[in-house]
Enzyme design. Structure first.
Site, mmCIF file in Angstrom:
data_model
loop_
_atom_site.group_PDB
_atom_site.id
_atom_site.type_symbol
_atom_site.label_atom_id
_atom_site.label_comp_id
_atom_site.label_asym_id
_atom_site.label_seq_id
_atom_site.Cartn_x
_atom_site.Cartn_y
_atom_site.Cartn_z
ATOM 1 N N SER A 186 0.846 -1.189 0.000
ATOM 2 C CA SER A 186 0.000 0.000 0.000
ATOM 3 C C SER A 186 0.882 1.239 0.000
ATOM 4 O O SER A 186 1.922 1.272 0.667
ATOM 5 C CB SER A 186 -0.913 0.019 1.223
ATOM 6 N N TYR A 199 -2.549 -1.875 10.020
ATOM 7 C CA TYR A 199 -2.566 -2.144 8.578
ATOM 8 C C TYR A 199 -1.286 -1.659 7.905
ATOM 9 O O TYR A 199 -0.637 -2.417 7.167
ATOM 10 C CB TYR A 199 -3.788 -1.472 7.948
#
Length: 309
Positions: A186, A199
């Site tokens: 990400s 995350y």
């Protein structure tokens, strides 16, 4: 030439060299097909099969479909039998390629023996480690996460362990020939990201693991790359409407594959790379603002509520 003049000449040369390298970096991102051409048949030259985790939806599903269009059979792995079957039917009808469906819940520890058995006879050329999860449907501070201990284990299993275990299953196959491993990370992993701490930490691990593994196996003809997008319209992003910096899954996967030879980490598109450069200029302290965190959390919660109406 005296020592002072020599010093400033050397500094000027270093500045020019630095600027030249920056310009070269921009050109490489702008024109990947020139700097990192992907020949016709490149993907199938790696092997007959591509393996994609988290392939029942989102980016994983798009990778499975796109790679089948490039001539590869695909083994798709996720926990939803129904969604996997729909994807398999679509691939079969549109490309005529073979599809192997493997049902596995990557938040569990006991799925890898079955996966390895299902993959052992396949000539695997590409692995896409896409499966991932958020610890909470909306951003929140760590201690505000529901069922925190359980969520920590699930995030580590799904976002980190799954990637590492799949690499250990597939790498021995690729060592005998060559291959490509794409680990989906990400763009948020490049900045401190309060309210997404679990995350983004897991995605930092994806980046570093991929870069180290590439150094270990590059000489064996294996490409290992972390793919770190920003905005892509998926369940994890709340199916955000596509815009200048938010791609559909199909758009992102197509463009990201043009960067497959560009190195051990890519944002997968020029727009996301530029966004990353912009974020790098913002002082990290801005992200630490409690007011900013609270406003961002409320914004996402309102958006999720609107989607559920």
């Amino acid at each position: 030439m005296d020592s002072v003049e020599l010093f400033f000449t050397a500094v000027g040369a270093c500045v020019i060299l630095h600027c030249g390298l920056k310009v070269l970096t921009v050109l490489k991102v702008l024109f990947p097909k020139v700097w990192y051409p992907v020949p016709s048949g490149y993907f199938t030259s790696m092997g007959e099969w591509a393996v994609v985790t988290g392939a029942s939806d989102g980016i994983g599903r798009a990778y499975a479909i796109e790679l089948s269009k490039h001539g590869m059979n695909v083994a798709i792995i996720s926990r939803s039998q129904e969604k996997l079957n729909k994807t398999a039917v679509e691939i079969g009808e549109t490309t005529g390629k073979r599809v192997k469906v493997i049902v596995a819940d990557f938040t569990k520890d006991d799925v890898y023996e079955n996966i390895a058995q299902n993959l052992q006879d396949l000539n695997i050329g590409i692995l896409v480690n896409n499966v991932g999860m958020l610890p909470s449907p909306t951003p929140c501070r760590l201690l505000d996460t529901d069922s925190l201990e359980q969520r920590i284990n699930m995030v580590i299993n799904c976002n980190v362990k799954a990637m590492m275990k799949m690499c250990t299953i597939v790498l021995p196959i690729m060592e005998r020939r060559k291959g490509i491993i794409l680990n989906v990370s990400s763009g948020l992993a490049q900045i401190p990201c309060p309210t997404f701490s679990l995350y983004t930490a897991s995605k930092v691990c994806v980046n570093r693991f991929s870069q180290a593994l590439q150094a270990e196996y590059k000489q064996k003809g294996i490409t290992i790359q972390a793919v770190a997008p920003f905005g892509v319209s998926t369940l994890l992003s709340g199916y955000q409407s596509p815009n200048m910096f938010t791609f559909t899954t199909d758009q992102f996967v197509r463009t990201s594959l043009t960067y497959v030879r560009s190195g051990d980490k890519t944002n997968g598109s020029i727009r996301h790379t530029i966004l990353g450069w912009i974020l790098d200029t913002i002082p990290f302290q801005l992200f630490y603002s409690s007011k900013l965190q609270d406003r961002f959390t409320e914004f996402v919660k309102l958006r999720v509520q609107h989607m559920n109406l």
